[in-house]
Design an enzyme around this catalytic site. Structure first.
Site, PDB file in Angstrom:
ATOM      1  N   SER A   1      34.576  49.469  -4.785  1.00 45.66           N
ATOM      2  CA  SER A   1      33.835  48.279  -5.220  1.00 45.66           C
ATOM      3  C   SER A   1      33.478  47.477  -3.971  1.00 45.66           C
ATOM      4  O   SER A   1      34.095  47.674  -2.917  1.00 45.66           O
ATOM      5  CB  SER A   1      34.750  47.438  -6.115  1.00 45.66           C
ATOM      6  OG  SER A   1      34.247  46.139  -6.283  1.00 45.66           O
TER       7      SER A   1
ATOM      8  N   TYR B   1      43.239  43.686  -8.228  1.00 42.34           N
ATOM      9  CA  TYR B   1      41.975  44.440  -8.199  1.00 42.34           C
ATOM     10  C   TYR B   1      41.487  44.718  -6.774  1.00 42.34           C
ATOM     11  O   TYR B   1      41.242  45.870  -6.402  1.00 42.34           O
ATOM     12  CB  TYR B   1      40.888  43.721  -9.017  1.00 42.34           C
ATOM     13  CG  TYR B   1      39.670  44.592  -9.209  1.00 42.34           C
ATOM     14  CD1 TYR B   1      39.650  45.583 -10.182  1.00 42.34           C
ATOM     15  CD2 TYR B   1      38.551  44.466  -8.392  1.00 42.34           C
ATOM     16  CE1 TYR B   1      38.546  46.415 -10.353  1.00 42.34           C
ATOM     17  CE2 TYR B   1      37.442  45.289  -8.551  1.00 42.34           C
ATOM     18  CZ  TYR B   1      37.444  46.250  -9.530  1.00 42.34           C
ATOM     19  OH  TYR B   1      36.353  47.078  -9.687  1.00 42.34           O
TER      20      TYR B   1
END
Ligand code: NAP
Length: 317
Positions: free
Chosen positions: A164, A176
Site C-alpha cells: 500500500s 496496518y
C-alpha cells in the site's frame, strides 16, 4: 542541451514501454493462486485473469464468496477456502494447489488478502489490535509464501505482494502501516534471494480505492469499537471530538477515492504476464502524485503535513 535531455528521457520511456509490452508465452497453461478473492482487488483480478485465459486458483475466506465467483466465471476457475491466519488452512490449500498444478508448478502467487481495522491512534489500541492486522496482512503473507514457494520456484514464476502507499508513508497508528512496511521488507529480501532461481517478485502499492475494506461504515464501526473499550484516561486525553473528526474525515474523503479497481488489477496482471515485470507498481493518482513524492520528502516536512492535517487531541499542548 534541454533538447538532448528531452530526447534521452523520451528514448528511455520508449524503450521501457517496448520492453514491458513483451508478454510471457503459454498463458493458458499457467496457474495463478490469489488470496482474498471474496471481494475487492482479489475478486476482480480472479475474473480478469480468468477472462484472459489463465488458470485461476482463487482462495476465498468464505464459502459464499467462493460460490459466487464459481457461479459467475468459467469452469477453468477453481476455488478453495483459505484463512491466511491458520496454518492448517494454508497447509490444506497448498496440498490442493499441488494436486492441481502437478509437475508444472505454480506460475503466480498473489498475496492480496488483508484487513484495515482496528486502526486508530496507537494509544487507543491494545497489543491484540496490532496482532489482529499483522496476523493477516504480514504473517499471513509470509506463511502462504513459504508454503507455496517450492511450487513457484518449480515454475520459475512470480510472487505478487499487495502492499500500500501506507507501506511508504506511515500516516496512521495501529498495525496496518506496520504490516505494509513489513510486506515491503519481506518482498525486497525475497526478490533478491529468488532472483537466483528466475523467480520475480513484484510489489503493488495502491492509493485509496473503494472496496469493502474502505467502506465508510467499516471505518466508523471500527473506530467506535476501539473507542468504546479505551481507558478513561485515553478518552479524557484525546476527547470524543477527535473520534468524531476521524469519522467525519473518512466520510468526507470516501467520495474522492477511486472506484476503478482495474488501475490496481492491471498492475497485478502486468506483474504476472509481462516478461519484464516492474519491482514496484503505484496505482491511483493519490499514490503517484501525493504519497510517492511524500515518501521521498524529509521527515520534518512529512511530520508537519501530518501534524496540520490530522485531528487534534483534546489535551494537545
Ligand atoms: N482498498 C484500498 O484502498 C487499498 C489500498 C492499498 C492496499 N490495499 C490492499 O489491497 C488488498 C485487498 O484489499 P481490498 O481493498 O480489495 O479489500 P477487500 O475487498 O476487503 O478484500 C480483502 C479480502 O481479504 C479477505 N480476508 C480478510 N481476512 C482474511 C483472512 N484471514 N484470510 C483470507 N482472506 C481474508 C477479506 O474477506 P472479508 O471481506 O470477509 O474480511 C476480503 O475478501 C489488501 O491487502 C489491502 O491491504 C487496499
Amino acid at each position: 542541451m534541454w533538447l538532448y535531455l528531452a530526447v534521452l528521457v523520451g528514448l528511455y520511456y520508449l524503450l521501457r514501454w517496448y520492453r514491458e509490452r513483451q508478454v510471457v508465452s503459454h498463458l493458458r497453461d499457467k496457474y495463478v493462486f490469489i488470496t482474498g478473492c471474496d471481494s475487492g482487488f482479489g475478486n476482480q483480478l480472479a475474473r480478469q485473469l480468468d477472462q484472459r485465459g489463465l488458470r485461476v486458483l482463487a482462495a476465498c475466506l468464505t464459502e459464499k464468496g467462493a460460490r459466487q465467483l464459481r457461479d459467475q466465471m468459467s469452469d477453468r476457475l477453481e476455488t478453495v477456502i483459505l484463512d491466511v491466519t491458520k496454518t492448517e488452512s494454508i497447509a490444506a490449500a497448498t496440498q490442493w494447489v499441488k494436486e492441481h498444478t502437478g509437475d508444472r508448478g505454480l506460475w503466480g502467487l498473489v498475496n492480496n488478502a488483508g484487513i484495515f481495522m482496528p486502526t486508530a491512534p496507537n494509544e487507543w489500541l491494545t497489543k491484540q489490535d496490532f496482532m489482529k492486522i499483522l496476523n493477516v496482512n504480514l504473517l499471513g503473507t509470509i506463511e502462504v509464501t513459504l508454503s507455496l514457494l517450492p511450487l513457484v520456484r518449480r515454475a520459475r514464476g512470480r510472487v505478487v505482494n499487495v502492499s500500500s502507499v501506507l507501506g511508504r508513508v506511515s500516516f496512521l497508528g495501529g498495525g496496518y502501516c506496520i504490516s505494509k512496511y513489513g510486506v515491503e521488507a519481506f518482498s525486497d529480501s525475497l526478490r533478491r534471494e529468488l532472483s537466483h532461481f528466475g523467480v520475480k517478485v513484484a510489489i503493488i502499492e495502491p492509493g485509496y480505492f473503494k472496496t469493502s475494506m474502505t467502506r465508510n461504515e467499516r471505518f466508523s464501526q471500527g473506530y467506535q469499537e476501539v473507542w468504546d473499550r479505551a481507558s478513561p484516561e485515553v478518552k479524557e486525553t484525546y476527547g470524543e471530538k477527535m473520534l468524531a473528526s476521524f469519522m467525519k474525515s473518512t466520510e468526507i474523503l470516501e467520495p474522492s477515492w477511486s472506484g476503478k479497481l482495474s488501475l490496481v488489477t492491471d498492475c497485478m496482471e502486468h506483474a504476472l504476464t509481462s516478461c519484464h515485470p516492474r519491482t514496484r507498481y503505484s496505482a491511483g493518482w493519490d499514490a503517484k502524485l501525493l504519497y510517492l513524492p511524500m515518501s521521498y520528502m524529509p521527515s520534518l516536512l512529512v511530520d508537519a503535513v501530518i501534524y496540520w492535517s490530522s485531528p487534534r487531541p483534546a489535551k494537545a499542548l
